[in-house]
Enzyme design. Structure first.
Site, mmCIF file in Angstrom:
data_model
loop_
_atom_site.group_PDB
_atom_site.id
_atom_site.type_symbol
_atom_site.label_atom_id
_atom_site.label_comp_id
_atom_site.label_asym_id
_atom_site.label_seq_id
_atom_site.Cartn_x
_atom_site.Cartn_y
_atom_site.Cartn_z
ATOM 1 N N SER A 142 10.931 56.468 -63.091
ATOM 2 C CA SER A 142 11.265 55.287 -63.233
ATOM 3 C C SER A 142 12.578 54.467 -64.026
ATOM 4 C CB SER A 142 11.289 55.847 -65.247
ATOM 5 O OG SER A 142 11.002 54.498 -65.842
ATOM 6 N N TYR A 155 14.960 60.480 -72.174
ATOM 7 C CA TYR A 155 14.559 60.666 -71.614
ATOM 8 C C TYR A 155 14.733 59.447 -70.372
ATOM 9 C CZ TYR A 155 10.191 57.933 -69.645
ATOM 10 O OH TYR A 155 9.042 57.644 -68.609
#
Length: 274
Positions: A142, A155
């Site tokens: 990401s 995350y």
């Protein structure tokens, strides 16, 4: 790498980016797709879409957090459907909360799915790819694997770890003609993020755009594939003036106003730069 005629296994294929990659690979002429997720019904729906494009589909409704079940499923799939040329590790979960309000079960779920699950299936398939001296492994990280953001500490940590894992694996497997690629989408409009509080000023991209960027990056032989102009701008800004990017992330984060004040180190950096 050319997708045409290849067999690919995609985790997290029942929705979002995984589903979009499955459909894009089918459009690009993949011969066979092995779709992995926990939700059997959703997998069947995606399989129906892919089959309508004339591509053979195998669904594997397994939990990547169960190593024994994963090992058995992969061994059977390899035996019954031939070698896998491309592995796409797309399965992932995200929980959002200020760090002091995080809950251990949610942290454990992110670590188990985003890292341990990816490790488990990658190890099984990488060994077989090395034996056949051919393959490509795509690990979906990401933009938060480059720029950590408030309220997404765990995350972000898992996505940073995926980049490190990919870089190490790339060096180890290169001699065996196995390529390792990291895919770094920015905020993508999927089911996973719709219940999260979005960051200010971020324009979401579509899963289809991410899938198309992956195909283009594989064709170019890219090691890291950033998706979207916002990602390129953010990474460039972080290289040139990291303190500015950190301040922007703090201001953009969905935090109460009194928690978005630049902390002393940022204020001092700003004063020095002036």
């Amino acid at each position: 790498m050319n997708i045409q005629g290849k067999t690919a296994l995609i985790t997290g294929a029942s929705r979002g980016i995984g589903r979009a990659i499955a459909l894009e690979f089918a459009k690009q002429g993949a011969q066979r797709l092995l779709l992995v997720a926990r939700d059997r019904q959703r997998l069947a729906e995606v399989a129906e879409e892919v089959e309508s494009l004339g591509v053979e589909v195998v669904t594997l409704a397994i939990d990547l957090g169960q190593p024994v079940a994963v090992s058995i499923a992969i061994a059977q799939a390899w035996r019954d459907h031939g070698p896998i040329h491309i592995l796409v590790n797309c399965a992932g979960v995200a929980h959002q909360a200020p760090f002091l309000q995080t809950r251990l079960p949610q942290v454990q779920e992110e670590l188990a799915t985003n890292l341990i699950g990816m490790y488990t299936i990658t190890r099984l398939i990488a060994r077989r790819m090395v034996a056949q001296q051919e393959g490509a492994i795509v690990n979906v990280s990401s933009l938060m694997g480059k720029l950590a953001a408030p309220t997404m500490a765990t995350y972000s940590a898992t996505k940073f770890a995926i980049l490190g894992f990919s870089q190490a694996l790339r060096g180890e497997l290169a001699a065996h003609n196995v390529k390792v690629v990291a895919l770094l989408p920015s905020l993508t409009d999927t089911d996973m993020v719709r219940n999260l509080q979005w960051f200010r000023w971020i324009v979401p991209i579509t899963p289809q755009r991410v899938a198309q960027a992956l195909v283009a990056g594989l064709a170019k032989g890219s090691n890291e594939i950033l998706v979207g102009w916002q990602s390129h701008l953010a990474v460039w800004c972080n290289r040139i003036a990291p303190w500015v990017m950190e301040k922007i992330l703090l201001l953009a984060a969905p935090l109460p106003r009194n928690q978005r004040k630049p902390y002393p180190e940022l204020r001092e950096a700003g004063a020095i730069s002036r």
